[in-house]
Write a protein that holds these residues in place. Structure first.
Motif, PDB file in Angstrom:
ATOM      1  N   ALA A 196       0.826  -1.209   0.000  1.00  0.00           N
ATOM      2  CA  ALA A 196       0.000   0.000   0.000  1.00  0.00           C
ATOM      3  C   ALA A 196       0.856   1.254   0.000  1.00  0.00           C
ATOM      4  N   LEU A 197       1.882   1.275   0.846  1.00  0.00           N
ATOM      5  CA  LEU A 197       2.766   2.440   0.880  1.00  0.00           C
ATOM      6  C   LEU A 197       3.534   2.577  -0.429  1.00  0.00           C
ATOM      7  N   GLY A 198       3.861   1.435  -1.048  1.00  0.00           N
ATOM      8  CA  GLY A 198       4.534   1.482  -2.341  1.00  0.00           C
ATOM      9  C   GLY A 198       3.658   2.097  -3.426  1.00  0.00           C
ATOM     10  N   GLU A 199       2.370   1.806  -3.371  1.00  0.00           N
ATOM     11  CA  GLU A 199       1.438   2.415  -4.329  1.00  0.00           C
ATOM     12  C   GLU A 199       1.502   3.940  -4.242  1.00  0.00           C
ATOM     13  N   ALA A 200       1.445   4.458  -3.009  1.00  0.00           N
ATOM     14  CA  ALA A 200       1.473   5.909  -2.821  1.00  0.00           C
ATOM     15  C   ALA A 200       2.809   6.501  -3.234  1.00  0.00           C
ATOM     16  N   ARG A 201       3.884   5.765  -3.007  1.00  0.00           N
ATOM     17  CA  ARG A 201       5.201   6.275  -3.352  1.00  0.00           C
ATOM     18  C   ARG A 201       5.406   6.336  -4.864  1.00  0.00           C
ATOM     19  N   ARG A 202       4.897   5.336  -5.581  1.00  0.00           N
ATOM     20  CA  ARG A 202       5.149   5.255  -7.020  1.00  0.00           C
ATOM     21  C   ARG A 202       4.170   6.077  -7.850  1.00  0.00           C
ATOM     22  N   ALA A 314      -2.917  -0.263  -8.525  1.00  0.00           N
ATOM     23  CA  ALA A 314      -2.628  -1.363  -9.452  1.00  0.00           C
ATOM     24  C   ALA A 314      -2.224  -2.642  -8.733  1.00  0.00           C
ATOM     25  N   GLY A 315      -1.968  -2.580  -7.440  1.00  0.00           N
ATOM     26  CA  GLY A 315      -1.483  -3.742  -6.714  1.00  0.00           C
ATOM     27  C   GLY A 315      -2.544  -4.420  -5.869  1.00  0.00           C
ATOM     28  N   PRO A 316      -2.125  -5.278  -4.953  1.00  0.00           N
ATOM     29  CA  PRO A 316      -3.059  -6.121  -4.195  1.00  0.00           C
ATOM     30  C   PRO A 316      -3.540  -5.516  -2.879  1.00  0.00           C
ATOM     31  N   ALA A 317      -3.182  -4.266  -2.595  1.00  0.00           N
ATOM     32  CA  ALA A 317      -3.495  -3.687  -1.286  1.00  0.00           C
ATOM     33  C   ALA A 317      -4.556  -2.591  -1.387  1.00  0.00           C
ATOM     34  N   ARG A 318      -5.579  -2.834  -2.159  1.00  0.00           N
ATOM     35  CA  ARG A 318      -6.579  -1.798  -2.438  1.00  0.00           C
ATOM     36  C   ARG A 318      -7.261  -1.294  -1.157  1.00  0.00           C
TER      37      ARG A 318
END
Length: 384
Positions: A196-202, A314-318
């Protein structure tokens, strides 16, 4: 039916204004603490099951309030209610979006969520009105029993949801391939939170959407003080409920219209900020119509911001990503409550509501339509 009357229930039980304030603070803190952990649960456990369990916590809290009307039971009830709210926050939105994604219909997300919230707003208004004759007939026990039954009905309704098929991400292909599915539970949860944090970072779209979502949802918590604004504009106490009707109707209208005209989200939000300031400062009952229109636009824009986040993930942590937005909204709401409380020592409701308008004006640029080939697919929703 019970929670719109909780202040009356607490006062009837002999609680002071200070004690009631501590209960509200406890509630807000509990929701904040639980928001992200329950989002992680929604990305690692079956979401339908969580949605069925969530109302049971709220039902237990309402039952405590009714059966043991004393401060310790009220505090425990607020914590139980917070657990129920946190379990549902982000979980429902993620389930709905993933089911729509499986059906190739994510474009309908904003419309469905907006209309469900509009119906929820109408249901709260109807339950509040219904509580009056129920309380007259059977007192708080009757109202509390009705509230518990309503929560049990919500649990049964949640079981009617389909089993959500998780949106595939870079390391996921269906629900069985959840991130870090093997290993101890804490490692699985850490992997989801990291995703989830990676989503926000990218993703800039995720970041700006989360900020807009948090500010819009948190700042609109000022609607708790609308009765005070109405009282300052009304000719007498009897007119206050009538002045609150436009705000409720227009808020529901804004939610119902979600998904339409999103290309103009930024200018609409800026215009709504101007309406809020004008309506609050006009010093006439008609100002409540302008304020109601502003809050309707804020509700519409908050769905648009949330939908932007949904399309960008786009990932699994919606559910966890959405819970991060919910945590931000709780933080903004606490600041709004504190700001209003402190400001009320020096200014009236009209000035305080007008001072909130620049917050919405500043957030408007985050809702501008984005262009560029790299963002074309992600932001297709905003070109409508």
């Amino acid at each position: 039916m019970l929670y719109p009357l909780y202040a009356l229930l607490f006062a009837d039980a002999g609680l002071s204004a200070g004690q009631i304030s501590t209960l509200l603070i406890l509630w807000s803190v509990a929701v904040s603490v639980l928001e992200v952990p329950t989002g992680v649960l929604a990305d690692t456990l079956p979401r339908r099951a969580l949605l069925a369990v969530a109302p049971l916590f709220s039902a237990a809290g309402f039952a405590l309030w009714t059966l043991v009307p004393a401060y310790p039971a009220f505090a425990a009830g607020f914590v139980l209610w917070a657990v129920g709210l946190a379990l549902a926050s982000g979980t429902l939105q993620a389930l709905v979006y993933d089911e729509l994604a499986a059906a190739g219909a994510t474009g309908a997300y904003a419309r469905l969520i907006g209309r469900s919230r509009a119906l929820g707003t109408a249901a709260i208004a109807a339950s509040t009105a219904l509580a009056a004759p129920v309380m007259a007939a059977g007192g708080y026990p009757a109202v509390g029993a009705g509230s518990v039954l309503a929560m049990l009905g919500a649990a049964l309704a949640a079981l009617a949801f389909p089993t959500a098929r998780r949106t595939p991400g870079p390391e996921q292909d269906g629900e069985e391939a959840a991130p870090a599915a093997a290993g101890p539970w804490w490692r699985r949860h850490a992997a989801v939170l990291g995703a989830a944090l990676g989503e926000a970072r990218r993703s800039a779209a995720v970041r700006t959407g989360l900020v807009a979502m948090a500010v819009l949802m948190g700042a609109t918590a000022l609607d708790e003080f609308l009765p005070l604004l109405a009282a300052s504009l009304a000719a007498g106490p009897a007119a206050v409920p009538l002045l609150l009707v436009p705000a409720a109707v227009l808020a529901a209208a804004g939610e119902w219209a979600a998904g339409r005209g999103v290309r103009r989200a930024a200018p609409v939000l800026a215009a709504a900020a101007a309406l809020l300031a004008a309506g609050a400062l006009i010093g006439h009952p008609v100002g409540m119509v302008l304020v109601g229109a502003a809050f309707g636009a804020f509700e519409w824009a908050s769905v648009a911001a949330e939908t932007r986040v949904q399309h960008a993930v786009a990932g699994p942590a919606r559910a966890t990503v959405l819970s991060v937005g919910g945590l931000g909204a709780e933080a903004v709401a606490v600041l709004a409550y504190a700001g209003y409380g402190l400001g009320s020592q020096a200014a009236g409701p009209g000035v305080l509501f007008a001072l909130a308008a620049p917050v919405f004006l500043l957030i408007a640029p985050l809702l501008r339509t984005r262009t560029g080939s790299g963002r074309a697919r992600r932001d297709r929703y905003w070109r409508r």
